[in-house]
Design a protein around this motif. Structure first.
Motif, PDB file in Angstrom:
ATOM      1  N   TRP A  87       0.840  -1.206   0.000  1.00  0.00           N
ATOM      2  CA  TRP A  87       0.000   0.000   0.000  1.00  0.00           C
ATOM      3  C   TRP A  87       0.876   1.258   0.000  1.00  0.00           C
ATOM      4  O   TRP A  87       2.105   1.146  -0.111  1.00  0.00           O
ATOM      5  CB  TRP A  87      -1.005  -0.015   1.159  1.00  0.00           C
ATOM      6  CG  TRP A  87      -0.440   0.158   2.553  1.00  0.00           C
ATOM      7  CD1 TRP A  87       0.822  -0.175   2.978  1.00  0.00           C
ATOM      8  CD2 TRP A  87      -1.115   0.693   3.686  1.00  0.00           C
ATOM      9  NE1 TRP A  87       0.951   0.108   4.316  1.00  0.00           N
ATOM     10  CE2 TRP A  87      -0.217   0.647   4.775  1.00  0.00           C
ATOM     11  CE3 TRP A  87      -2.389   1.208   3.929  1.00  0.00           C
ATOM     12  CZ2 TRP A  87      -0.563   1.100   6.067  1.00  0.00           C
ATOM     13  CZ3 TRP A  87      -2.720   1.650   5.209  1.00  0.00           C
ATOM     14  CH2 TRP A  87      -1.810   1.599   6.254  1.00  0.00           C
ATOM     15  N   LEU A  88       0.250   2.415   0.154  1.00  0.00           N
ATOM     16  CA  LEU A  88       1.002   3.676  -0.003  1.00  0.00           C
ATOM     17  C   LEU A  88       1.356   4.320   1.331  1.00  0.00           C
ATOM     18  O   LEU A  88       1.739   5.487   1.368  1.00  0.00           O
ATOM     19  CB  LEU A  88       0.194   4.648  -0.881  1.00  0.00           C
ATOM     20  CG  LEU A  88      -0.083   4.107  -2.292  1.00  0.00           C
ATOM     21  CD1 LEU A  88      -0.956   5.067  -3.081  1.00  0.00           C
ATOM     22  CD2 LEU A  88       1.237   3.864  -3.040  1.00  0.00           C
ATOM     23  N   ARG A  89       1.246   3.549   2.430  1.00  0.00           N
ATOM     24  CA  ARG A  89       1.652   4.085   3.730  1.00  0.00           C
ATOM     25  C   ARG A  89       2.680   3.136   4.373  1.00  0.00           C
ATOM     26  O   ARG A  89       2.508   2.660   5.488  1.00  0.00           O
ATOM     27  CB  ARG A  89       0.437   4.283   4.653  1.00  0.00           C
ATOM     28  CG  ARG A  89      -0.488   5.400   4.262  1.00  0.00           C
ATOM     29  CD  ARG A  89       0.211   6.777   4.134  1.00  0.00           C
ATOM     30  NE  ARG A  89       0.985   7.157   5.317  1.00  0.00           N
ATOM     31  CZ  ARG A  89       0.470   7.771   6.395  1.00  0.00           C
ATOM     32  NH1 ARG A  89      -0.807   8.089   6.425  1.00  0.00           N
ATOM     33  NH2 ARG A  89       1.238   8.094   7.422  1.00  0.00           N
ATOM     34  N   CYS A  90       3.755   2.893   3.615  1.00  0.00           N
ATOM     35  CA  CYS A  90       4.794   1.980   4.111  1.00  0.00           C
ATOM     36  C   CYS A  90       5.587   2.592   5.259  1.00  0.00           C
ATOM     37  O   CYS A  90       6.387   1.920   5.903  1.00  0.00           O
ATOM     38  CB  CYS A  90       5.717   1.596   2.963  1.00  0.00           C
ATOM     39  SG  CYS A  90       4.847   0.709   1.662  1.00  0.00           S
ATOM     40  N   ASP A  91       5.365   3.898   5.529  1.00  0.00           N
ATOM     41  CA  ASP A  91       6.026   4.548   6.671  1.00  0.00           C
ATOM     42  C   ASP A  91       5.423   4.083   7.997  1.00  0.00           C
ATOM     43  O   ASP A  91       6.018   4.291   9.055  1.00  0.00           O
ATOM     44  CB  ASP A  91       5.908   6.078   6.549  1.00  0.00           C
ATOM     45  CG  ASP A  91       4.455   6.550   6.417  1.00  0.00           C
ATOM     46  OD1 ASP A  91       3.722   6.005   5.545  1.00  0.00           O
ATOM     47  OD2 ASP A  91       4.043   7.433   7.194  1.00  0.00           O
ATOM     48  N   ILE A  92       4.231   3.476   7.944  1.00  0.00           N
ATOM     49  CA  ILE A  92       3.597   2.959   9.169  1.00  0.00           C
ATOM     50  C   ILE A  92       4.002   1.498   9.323  1.00  0.00           C
ATOM     51  O   ILE A  92       3.859   0.707   8.385  1.00  0.00           O
ATOM     52  CB  ILE A  92       2.054   3.055   9.065  1.00  0.00           C
ATOM     53  CG1 ILE A  92       1.622   4.516   8.862  1.00  0.00           C
ATOM     54  CG2 ILE A  92       1.390   2.439  10.285  1.00  0.00           C
ATOM     55  CD1 ILE A  92       0.132   4.665   8.538  1.00  0.00           C
ATOM     56  N   LYS A  93       4.499   1.138  10.500  1.00  0.00           N
ATOM     57  CA  LYS A  93       4.934  -0.255  10.693  1.00  0.00           C
ATOM     58  C   LYS A  93       3.712  -1.084  11.068  1.00  0.00           C
ATOM     59  O   LYS A  93       3.545  -1.505  12.223  1.00  0.00           O
ATOM     60  CB  LYS A  93       6.040  -0.317  11.760  1.00  0.00           C
ATOM     61  CG  LYS A  93       6.909  -1.576  11.634  1.00  0.00           C
ATOM     62  CD  LYS A  93       8.202  -1.401  12.386  1.00  0.00           C
ATOM     63  CE  LYS A  93       9.009  -2.681  12.496  1.00  0.00           C
ATOM     64  NZ  LYS A  93       9.340  -3.338  11.246  1.00  0.00           N
ATOM     65  N   SER A  94       2.849  -1.311  10.080  1.00  0.00           N
ATOM     66  CA  SER A  94       1.562  -1.948  10.361  1.00  0.00           C
ATOM     67  C   SER A  94       1.688  -3.471  10.284  1.00  0.00           C
ATOM     68  O   SER A  94       2.645  -4.006   9.721  1.00  0.00           O
ATOM     69  CB  SER A  94       0.500  -1.445   9.383  1.00  0.00           C
ATOM     70  OG  SER A  94       0.312  -2.369   8.341  1.00  0.00           O
ATOM     71  N   LEU A  95       0.686  -4.154  10.831  1.00  0.00           N
ATOM     72  CA  LEU A  95       0.674  -5.615  10.820  1.00  0.00           C
ATOM     73  C   LEU A  95       0.340  -6.182   9.442  1.00  0.00           C
ATOM     74  O   LEU A  95       0.498  -7.372   9.220  1.00  0.00           O
ATOM     75  CB  LEU A  95      -0.355  -6.137  11.834  1.00  0.00           C
ATOM     76  CG  LEU A  95      -0.109  -5.761  13.293  1.00  0.00           C
ATOM     77  CD1 LEU A  95      -1.242  -6.299  14.163  1.00  0.00           C
ATOM     78  CD2 LEU A  95       1.227  -6.326  13.772  1.00  0.00           C
ATOM     79  N   ASN A  96      -0.118  -5.335   8.539  1.00  0.00           N
ATOM     80  CA  ASN A  96      -0.444  -5.798   7.179  1.00  0.00           C
ATOM     81  C   ASN A  96       0.839  -6.025   6.401  1.00  0.00           C
ATOM     82  O   ASN A  96       1.411  -5.091   5.860  1.00  0.00           O
ATOM     83  CB  ASN A  96      -1.275  -4.741   6.443  1.00  0.00           C
ATOM     84  CG  ASN A  96      -2.696  -4.722   6.934  1.00  0.00           C
ATOM     85  OD1 ASN A  96      -3.528  -5.486   6.461  1.00  0.00           O
ATOM     86  ND2 ASN A  96      -2.963  -3.879   7.906  1.00  0.00           N
ATOM     87  N   LEU A  97       1.277  -7.270   6.339  1.00  0.00           N
ATOM     88  CA  LEU A  97       2.595  -7.525   5.749  1.00  0.00           C
ATOM     89  C   LEU A  97       2.539  -8.435   4.528  1.00  0.00           C
ATOM     90  O   LEU A  97       3.558  -8.984   4.120  1.00  0.00           O
ATOM     91  CB  LEU A  97       3.518  -8.125   6.824  1.00  0.00           C
ATOM     92  CG  LEU A  97       3.933  -7.144   7.921  1.00  0.00           C
ATOM     93  CD1 LEU A  97       4.680  -7.858   9.034  1.00  0.00           C
ATOM     94  CD2 LEU A  97       4.789  -6.019   7.365  1.00  0.00           C
ATOM     95  N   LEU A  98       1.347  -8.577   3.920  1.00  0.00           N
ATOM     96  CA  LEU A  98       1.252  -9.557   2.826  1.00  0.00           C
ATOM     97  C   LEU A  98       2.122  -9.201   1.629  1.00  0.00           C
ATOM     98  O   LEU A  98       2.703 -10.092   1.004  1.00  0.00           O
ATOM     99  CB  LEU A  98      -0.208  -9.743   2.402  1.00  0.00           C
ATOM    100  CG  LEU A  98      -0.965 -10.729   3.289  1.00  0.00           C
ATOM    101  CD1 LEU A  98      -2.424 -10.823   2.864  1.00  0.00           C
ATOM    102  CD2 LEU A  98      -0.327 -12.121   3.230  1.00  0.00           C
ATOM    103  N   GLY A  99       2.241  -7.926   1.312  1.00  0.00           N
ATOM    104  CA  GLY A  99       3.126  -7.526   0.211  1.00  0.00           C
ATOM    105  C   GLY A  99       4.554  -7.956   0.486  1.00  0.00           C
ATOM    106  O   GLY A  99       5.281  -8.422  -0.410  1.00  0.00           O
ATOM    107  N   ALA A 100       4.970  -7.809   1.750  1.00  0.00           N
ATOM    108  CA  ALA A 100       6.321  -8.216   2.155  1.00  0.00           C
ATOM    109  C   ALA A 100       6.448  -9.736   2.195  1.00  0.00           C
ATOM    110  O   ALA A 100       7.457 -10.306   1.762  1.00  0.00           O
ATOM    111  CB  ALA A 100       6.645  -7.622   3.524  1.00  0.00           C
ATOM    112  N   VAL A 101       5.416 -10.404   2.696  1.00  0.00           N
ATOM    113  CA  VAL A 101       5.446 -11.867   2.825  1.00  0.00           C
ATOM    114  C   VAL A 101       5.571 -12.516   1.442  1.00  0.00           C
ATOM    115  O   VAL A 101       6.403 -13.415   1.237  1.00  0.00           O
ATOM    116  CB  VAL A 101       4.163 -12.367   3.548  1.00  0.00           C
ATOM    117  CG1 VAL A 101       3.991 -13.873   3.399  1.00  0.00           C
ATOM    118  CG2 VAL A 101       4.217 -11.989   5.028  1.00  0.00           C
ATOM    119  N   LEU A 102       4.779 -12.036   0.480  1.00  0.00           N
ATOM    120  CA  LEU A 102       4.822 -12.635  -0.866  1.00  0.00           C
ATOM    121  C   LEU A 102       6.173 -12.392  -1.531  1.00  0.00           C
ATOM    122  O   LEU A 102       6.721 -13.276  -2.196  1.00  0.00           O
ATOM    123  CB  LEU A 102       3.679 -12.091  -1.736  1.00  0.00           C
ATOM    124  CG  LEU A 102       2.265 -12.513  -1.292  1.00  0.00           C
ATOM    125  CD1 LEU A 102       1.212 -11.867  -2.191  1.00  0.00           C
ATOM    126  CD2 LEU A 102       2.108 -14.033  -1.309  1.00  0.00           C
TER     127      LEU A 102
END
Ligand code: PDD
Length: 282
Positions: free
Chosen positions: A139-154
């Motif tokens: 997403w476009l808010r990679c500055d937030i260390k959010s739990l949504n990590l699917l882009g990173a996981v894939l």
């Protein structure tokens, strides 16, 4: 015995449970931090805490502790687990509520923190790692260390399947960062790295490394590289709490610096190590 903080209760990890309606579990509605522990000492803890509060604030999640109290809680679990070298993982979610996308009126945040033993990757420091280029689909808010990590996981999974340790992400032609790290290129005695904006996480290690670069008089340009520019760099490095300062010696099929660590990388590692040692001897 391993412990865990669940809100303000320090308990045995085996006894902890999380409600399936926790919004962290259902929506990834929360933020996290990973803090390195060297010989029982928390590294750059203030910076991690500041980023934790900032990430939470951006999502309008209220952390119900002062920064000092949170610092003490993390310190206490390191003590309770007698952790020497490893890290603390901590996260906060918007809490438990019947599932609906908009913020619930009544949820109170769920905080958890636990420790993990992990060795420093000494072999990688010297030998370097291989990386795979991968489209940045986050997403476009990679500055937030959010739990949504699917882009990173894939991306990391693609790297793993290609026998690589990290995926270097690019949005179209522009290199952003690693799937769980920041990426730098050094060319003709100048270091380039993506500016700290919404397209990357401003790594705590990144902030330390920029100070290290200043100390060894390595000029830094915070400008994004293209994929083509990255592949033409003299040296490439990636950094994170776990990876520290590690050379990337191969990207896809192409060797970087003939497949061996470069001199600037080595110098940066030495200054970084002196900061680690200073944190240990405090
Ligand atoms: N990852 N960029 C991304 C996307 C990251 O996930 C991380 C860290 C970094 C480096 O940040 P720092 O130097 O503060 O660790 C950059 C952590 C370690 C993780 O998810 O495990």
């Amino acid at each position: 015995m391993a412990h865990i903080w669940v809100n303000d209760v320090l308990m045995n990890r085996a006894e902890a449970s999380i409600d399936p309606e926790d919004r962290g579990y259902q929506f990834g509605d929360g933020v996290y931090e990973v803090v390195k522990v060297y010989e029982g000492n928390l590294f750059e803890m203030e910076a991690h805490i500041d980023r934790f509060y900032r990430s939470a604030d951006e999502l309008r999640i209220v952390i119900p502790y002062t920064k000092d109290v949170l610092h003490k809680m993390v310190y206490d679990i390191v003590e309770a687990d007698q952790l020497q070298t490893g890290h603390v993982y901590m996260q906060i979610t918007r809490g438990v509520a019947p599932r609906q996308h908009y913020f619930p009126d009544e949820a109170s945040a769920t905080f958890t923190a636990y420790t993990q033993v992990s060795e420093r990757p000494y072999e990688n420091f010297e030998r370097g790692i291989k990386a795979l280029l991968h489209e940045d689909i986050r997403w476009l808010r990679c500055d937030i260390k959010s739990l949504n990590l699917l882009g990173a996981v894939l991306a990391k999974q693609a790297a793993h399947e290609a026998n690589c340790d990290e995926a270097i992400l690019h949005r179209g032609d522009v290199v952003t960062e690693g799937s769980s790290s920041n990426v730098y290129g050094i060319k003709d005695g100048v270091m380039y790295t993506h500016p700290a904006n919404n397209f990357i996480l401003n790594g705590i290690t990144r902030q330390v490394v920029l100070r290290c670069a200043e100390e060894i008089q390595l000029p830094v340009v915070e400008e994004a590289m293209t994929v083509e520019q990255l592949l033409a760099m003299d040296e490439v490095i990636y950094t994170s709490t776990g990876a520290e300062v590690t050379p990337i010696v191969q990207i896809n099929e192409q060797l970087i610096h003939k497949g061996v660590r470069g001199e600037w990388t080595k110098k940066l590692q030495e200054v970084f190590e002196s900061k680690v040692q200073a944190a240990i001897t405090i």
